[in-house]
Design a protein around this motif. Structure first.
Motif, short mmCIF file in Angstrom:
data_model
loop_
_atom_site.label_atom_id
_atom_site.label_comp_id
_atom_site.label_asym_id
_atom_site.label_seq_id
_atom_site.Cartn_x
_atom_site.Cartn_y
_atom_site.Cartn_z
N CYS A 226 0.84 -1.21 0.00
CA CYS A 226 0.00 0.00 0.00
C CYS A 226 0.87 1.25 0.00
O CYS A 226 0.56 2.24 -0.68
N SER A 227 1.97 1.23 0.74
CA SER A 227 2.88 2.38 0.75
C SER A 227 3.52 2.59 -0.61
O SER A 227 3.77 3.72 -1.03
N LEU A 228 3.79 1.50 -1.35
CA LEU A 228 4.33 1.63 -2.71
C LEU A 228 3.34 2.32 -3.63
O LEU A 228 3.72 3.08 -4.53
N VAL A 229 2.05 2.04 -3.43
CA VAL A 229 1.02 2.72 -4.23
C VAL A 229 0.98 4.21 -3.89
O VAL A 229 0.85 5.06 -4.77
N PHE A 230 1.12 4.54 -2.61
CA PHE A 230 1.11 5.94 -2.20
C PHE A 230 2.28 6.71 -2.80
O PHE A 230 2.14 7.88 -3.18
N THR A 231 3.44 6.08 -2.89
CA THR A 231 4.64 6.77 -3.38
C THR A 231 4.92 6.52 -4.85
O THR A 231 5.97 6.96 -5.36
N LEU A 232 4.03 5.84 -5.54
CA LEU A 232 4.25 5.51 -6.95
C LEU A 232 4.51 6.74 -7.83
O LEU A 232 5.39 6.71 -8.69
N PRO A 233 3.78 7.87 -7.64
CA PRO A 233 4.06 9.03 -8.49
C PRO A 233 5.44 9.65 -8.25
O PRO A 233 5.94 10.37 -9.12
N PHE A 234 6.05 9.38 -7.10
CA PHE A 234 7.34 10.00 -6.75
C PHE A 234 8.51 9.05 -6.93
O PHE A 234 9.66 9.50 -6.87
N ASP A 235 8.24 7.78 -7.13
CA ASP A 235 9.33 6.81 -7.27
C ASP A 235 9.92 6.87 -8.67
O ASP A 235 9.35 7.49 -9.58
N VAL A 236 11.05 6.19 -8.83
CA VAL A 236 11.71 6.12 -10.13
C VAL A 236 10.83 5.36 -11.11
O VAL A 236 10.39 4.24 -10.82
N LYS A 237 10.52 5.98 -12.23
CA LYS A 237 9.70 5.32 -13.25
C LYS A 237 10.60 4.46 -14.12
O LYS A 237 11.52 4.93 -14.76
N ARG A 238 10.26 3.17 -14.14
CA ARG A 238 11.09 2.22 -14.85
C ARG A 238 10.44 1.79 -16.15
O ARG A 238 9.34 2.20 -16.47
N LYS A 239 11.15 0.92 -16.85
CA LYS A 239 10.68 0.48 -18.15
C LYS A 239 9.38 -0.30 -18.04
O LYS A 239 8.54 -0.24 -18.94
N ASP A 240 9.22 -1.03 -16.94
CA ASP A 240 8.01 -1.84 -16.74
C ASP A 240 7.05 -1.17 -15.76
O ASP A 240 6.51 -1.81 -14.87
N PHE A 241 6.86 0.15 -15.94
CA PHE A 241 6.03 0.92 -15.00
C PHE A 241 4.61 0.38 -14.92
O PHE A 241 4.06 0.19 -13.83
N TYR A 242 4.00 0.12 -16.06
CA TYR A 242 2.61 -0.36 -16.06
C TYR A 242 2.51 -1.78 -15.52
O TYR A 242 1.52 -2.13 -14.85
N GLU A 243 3.52 -2.61 -15.80
CA GLU A 243 3.52 -3.94 -15.23
C GLU A 243 3.64 -3.87 -13.70
O GLU A 243 3.04 -4.70 -12.99
N GLN A 244 4.39 -2.88 -13.20
CA GLN A 244 4.51 -2.70 -11.75
C GLN A 244 3.17 -2.31 -11.14
O GLN A 244 2.82 -2.77 -10.04
N ILE A 245 2.41 -1.45 -11.83
CA ILE A 245 1.09 -1.06 -11.32
C ILE A 245 0.18 -2.29 -11.24
O ILE A 245 -0.52 -2.50 -10.24
N ILE A 246 0.19 -3.10 -12.30
CA ILE A 246 -0.62 -4.32 -12.29
C ILE A 246 -0.17 -5.25 -11.17
O ILE A 246 -0.99 -5.85 -10.46
N HIS A 247 1.14 -5.35 -10.99
CA HIS A 247 1.68 -6.22 -9.95
C HIS A 247 1.24 -5.75 -8.56
O HIS A 247 0.80 -6.55 -7.72
N HIS A 248 1.35 -4.44 -8.29
CA HIS A 248 0.96 -3.92 -6.98
C HIS A 248 -0.53 -4.12 -6.73
O HIS A 248 -0.95 -4.52 -5.63
N ALA A 249 -1.35 -3.84 -7.75
CA ALA A 249 -2.80 -4.00 -7.60
C ALA A 249 -3.17 -5.46 -7.35
O ALA A 249 -3.95 -5.77 -6.45
N ALA A 250 -2.58 -6.36 -8.15
CA ALA A 250 -2.88 -7.78 -7.98
C ALA A 250 -2.40 -8.28 -6.62
O ALA A 250 -3.08 -9.09 -5.96
#
Length: 435
Positions: A226-250
């Motif tokens: 949950c904290s990763l979701v909160f800080t997602l806009p401020f974290d380093v955006k990587r090549k697999d950014f959208y896959e990371q969003i799916i991973h966190h949500a799942a």
């Protein structure tokens, strides 16, 4: 006087009646909302969705002697996640950042783009990489050469790229958490029967008591994601950014659902399997930022082996086969069974995606003999590529292009055979000279 008084009384009477009518509307609207919320709550928590046939919520109520997972327990993860965000801020600022400086990590000095309202507006609202026609149009609007506009966009993109110190701090925080989480999981699970025999995950399901150690282990993992979701806009955006969003949500859905449906035992296995490779990935990134090539290569090989084994072998056998096949021996399929397996399959597809990237990097490692600069998803656009192209264009313009193995008429023998010239000529201002 009497007429005025009657008029005032009439106005007051109308106002009071309007106020009463308005209050009645609010009461009706409030009751409707409450009824809708109650209907939604009853529909969401139908026992057919969460529990196997023959089991009701009455069977899962807590008693003085036995504690079962309750959905309201998950609300504790929100303040815990905020607490982790605060801890991360102080960790990165007062521990990770000074550590990076002591280890000799220095950020690259980048040229800042000069202020330009027109270019800034285009950069923020349209595109960070304008096409050739767009560059020409912007150059006319700003009364600048096209090359300067192109260079401005390169400088502006460089400003938005994360610095090495920022990536070092983020990787240090994740390494610290994953290490703590992994060894916490091992400490909690090493004496549990289902850790060694995965059929034990379903013994007595779903009426499996919740141990305090399992509860806090779950809260630790759920709060972190949950904290990763909160800080997602401020974290380093990587090549697999959208896959990371799916991973966190799942992951959040999986942890929450497994807790409510009392899939605690299988959930703990999923978490400890994931942390096993993650706590090796982050130090690999750190030493890669530090340019410690030999250490980085060794950690990369170790990480690749652990990741591929845990995600492509252990996870399918220990978890997927377990939830899909062995659970059927205990109860008939229901909604929670299908939903749980669907979330696990999403994770497995992400595992396959990342495994392909890692296998590609291992292949490059075997060919080149050292690890590539980009570690899995932690990539950024290189400054050198565009600068080298710019320098090459300038060299071509000035005639400073070097050639290897140039043949000319003097290199042709009398029998017509072509001979290789041992001295490599090059062009200086259009004239060929020997080195």
């Amino acid at each position: 006087m009497g007429l005025a008084s009657a008029t005032e009384n009439g106005i007051l009477l109308q106002a009071s009646s309007y106020s009463g009518y308005h209050d009645n509307l609010q009461v009706v609207a409030g009751s409707r909302k409450k009824k809708m919320a109650q209907t939604l709550n009853e529909w969401l928590w139908q026992q057919e969705y969460w529990l196997p046939p023959g089991i009701s919520w009455e069977d899962m109520k807590e008693t003085e002697d036995i504690c079962y997972p309750q959905p309201q327990h998950l609300l504790l993860s929100i303040p815990c996640a905020l607490f982790l965000v605060i801890v991360r801020y102080f960790f990165e600022r007062f521990i990770a950042l000074p550590l990076s400086k002591k280890l000799g990590l220095r950020d690259k000095m980048r040229v800042k783009a000069l202020p330009s309202p027109v270019l800034d507006t285009f950069y923020t609202t349209h595109s960070k990489n304008p096409k050739e026609q767009e560059l020409i149009s912007l150059a006319k609007q700003c009364d600048l050469p096209t090359k300067k506009v192109e260079r401005w966009f390169r400088y502006r993109r460089n400003q938005d790229r994360p610095s090495l110190s920022k990536k070092f701090c983020e990787a240090s925080w994740r390494f610290t958490f994953y290490t703590v989480s992994f060894f916490t999981g091992l400490t909690v699970l090493h004496d549990k029967p289902w850790f060694w025999d995965h059929r034990e995950c379903w013994t007595g399901y779903p009426q499996q008591p919740l141990l305090p150690s399992l509860f806090w282990y779950y809260m630790l993992e759920l709060s972190f994601y949950c904290s990763l979701v909160f800080t997602l806009p401020f974290d380093v955006k990587r090549k697999d950014f959208y896959e990371q969003i799916i991973h966190h949500a799942a992951t959040i859905f999986l942890i929450s659902f497994s807790y409510c449906a009392n899939y605690i035992r299988i959930g703990t296995l999923v978490m400890v399997i994931h942390d096993a490779s993650d706590c090796i990935l982050e130090p690999t990134k750190i030493v890669n930022y530090m340019k410690w090539k030999r250490v980085c290569d060794g950690l990369f090989i170790t990480f690749s082996a652990v990741f591929l084994i845990t995600r492509l072998v252990v996870f399918p056998y220990k978890v997927l086969y377990n939830t899909y096949y062995y659970s059927m021996e205990i109860f008939q399929p229901f909604f929670g069974y299908y939903f749980m397996n669907a979330l696990l399959m999403i994770l497995q597809l992400l595992h396959v995606f990342w495994s392909c990237l890692i296998i590609h990097m291992v292949y490059k490692f075997i060919l080149v003999g050292t690890m590539e600069k980009d570690m899995r998803s932690d990539t950024e656009e290189s400054d050198k590529g565009e600068e080298e192209k710019e320098q090459m264009r300038e060299k071509k313009k000035n005639g400073m292009v070097y050639f290897n193995n140039i043949t000319n008429n003097n290199c042709i023998q009398s029998n017509g055979a072509q001979q290789r010239n041992t001295k490599t000529p090059f062009l200086v201002n259009g004239y060929a000279k020997e080195r």
